[in-house]
Design an enzyme around this catalytic site. Structure first.
Site, short mmCIF file in Angstrom:
data_model
loop_
_atom_site.label_atom_id
_atom_site.label_comp_id
_atom_site.label_asym_id
_atom_site.label_seq_id
_atom_site.Cartn_x
_atom_site.Cartn_y
_atom_site.Cartn_z
N ARG A 107 41.14 57.42 57.48
CA ARG A 107 42.10 56.40 57.90
C ARG A 107 42.35 55.37 56.80
O ARG A 107 43.49 54.94 56.59
CB ARG A 107 41.60 55.71 59.18
CG ARG A 107 42.47 54.56 59.69
CD ARG A 107 43.96 54.83 59.63
NE ARG A 107 44.36 56.07 60.26
CZ ARG A 107 45.54 56.67 60.05
NH1 ARG A 107 46.41 56.14 59.20
NH2 ARG A 107 45.83 57.80 60.66
N LYS A 142 57.55 38.31 48.95
CA LYS A 142 57.41 38.50 50.40
C LYS A 142 56.70 39.83 50.65
O LYS A 142 57.28 40.80 51.16
CB LYS A 142 58.77 38.46 51.07
CG LYS A 142 59.46 37.10 50.93
CD LYS A 142 60.87 37.13 51.47
CE LYS A 142 61.56 35.78 51.27
NZ LYS A 142 62.97 35.79 51.71
N LYS A 174 63.28 26.26 42.88
CA LYS A 174 64.11 26.38 44.07
C LYS A 174 64.40 24.99 44.63
O LYS A 174 64.00 23.97 44.05
CB LYS A 174 63.43 27.28 45.09
CG LYS A 174 63.05 28.66 44.50
CD LYS A 174 62.42 29.58 45.51
CE LYS A 174 63.46 30.18 46.41
NZ LYS A 174 62.91 31.28 47.25
N GLU A 203 67.24 28.47 41.05
CA GLU A 203 68.07 28.84 42.20
C GLU A 203 69.12 27.75 42.42
O GLU A 203 68.78 26.56 42.49
CB GLU A 203 67.21 28.99 43.45
CG GLU A 203 67.98 29.35 44.70
CD GLU A 203 67.09 29.34 45.93
OE1 GLU A 203 66.75 30.44 46.40
OE2 GLU A 203 66.73 28.24 46.40
N ASP A 224 72.19 31.59 45.22
CA ASP A 224 71.71 31.73 46.59
C ASP A 224 72.84 31.46 47.58
O ASP A 224 73.14 30.30 47.88
CB ASP A 224 70.53 30.79 46.84
CG ASP A 224 69.94 30.97 48.23
OD1 ASP A 224 69.96 32.10 48.75
OD2 ASP A 224 69.48 29.97 48.81
#
Length: 284
Positions: A107, A142, A174, A203, A224
């Site tokens: 597994r 992510k 960002k 960004e 963006d």
């Protein structure tokens, strides 16, 4: 370990050893596999692993490491390599060794292979969708916690490219960084003062922010979800700074990107495991 060559191969090999050890510890704790203990200790067995659907294979080094850490008497005979496109019900590999060890590792090995194959398969679909439009698809941070490098590798195997590996190798400025630093120009200037070899990526959400990032000397600019009018202004202005699109791109929308790069979080965030199974053979 058999890996497709990536710039972070040495780091990846250490990552594989560590994540496999952690995954086995999750299963075994300090007690071991109580169900496998029902089998005589000296009983040998052979098994094969089968893929149950069409997919891109990825995860060979992880499977090898699972059985190496469990029991070096297990041998693996591979029928494919990372990046190969497999058809349903193909045999991926054959294993021979102590039956207990094959059962214990089953597994854990399949968990790695099914997840990485799922990531590579999705990446292949994106790469094929973007290729006619001369767009390079990038992944993001992510990722599944603890499997960052593994999924980044699977994205590469599938034919897409890696964005930054972590917070240490690229300045990605960002909206919250811009707000905290006092503006785009201030953030870029500070990054230029501090960096060694890292790229500075900014960004922006408007044409005015784009212009400021250009004037401040960004290495790459991430657009963006710009309005259509602002996007047209950016494209019309041209320039030498590479552009990247981001924000809710999927397989149907990736062809709409008007920039050389597009970053897609779903490459690693929305991964669906590929179906694999191990079956013992009746030859022992």
């Amino acid at each position: 370990m058999k890996l497709i060559t990536v710039p972070y191969a040495d780091r990846l090999r250490k990552h594989i050893d560590a994540t496999v050890a952690f995954a086995l510890q999750e299963d075994l704790e300090d007690i071991g596999d109580v169900t496998a203990a029902l089998i005589p200790e000296d009983q040998m067995a052979s098994a094969h692993i089968i893929i149950r659907e069409d997919a891109v294979f990825c995860g060979r080094a992880w499977l090898d490491t699972v059985f190496k850490q469990l029991d070096d008497r297990v041998t693996v005979q591979w029928k494919c390599g990372d990046g190969d496109t497999l058809t349903a019900n193909s045999v991926v590999c054959e294993l021979t060794g102590p039956a207990r060890s094959l059962l214990t590792g089953e597994r854990t090995a399949l968990n790695f292979v099914q997840t990485l194959s799922g990531t590579a398969t999705l990446a292949r679909r994106y790469a094929e969708a973007a290729r006619p439009h001369h767009v390079t698809v990038l992944d993001t941070r992510k990722t599944l916690p603890g499997l960052r490098l593994a999924q980044k590798y699977a994205v590469f195997v599938g034919g897409c490219q890696n964005h930054r590996l972590g917070l240490y190798d690229t300045y990605l400025i960002k909206e919250n960084h811009i707000a905290a630093a006092g503006g785009i120009s201030a953030a870029i200037q500070r990054a230029q003062d501090l960096r060694s070899t890292q790229l500075i990526v900014v960004e922006v959400e408007t044409f005015a922010e784009y212009q400021e990032a250009v004037e401040a000397g960004a290495d790459r600019i991430m657009l963006d979800e710009l309005s259509e009018s602002d996007l047209q202004k950016v494209i019309a202005q041209g320039g030498d700074i590479p552009l990247e699109s981001s924000g809710n791109f999927d397989l149907e929308k990736v062809e709409l990107a008007k920039t050389p790069y597009v970053s897609v979080g779903s490459l690693t965030k929305h991964v669906r495991a590929v179906d694999y199974s191990m079956r013992f053979l009746n030859d022992n």
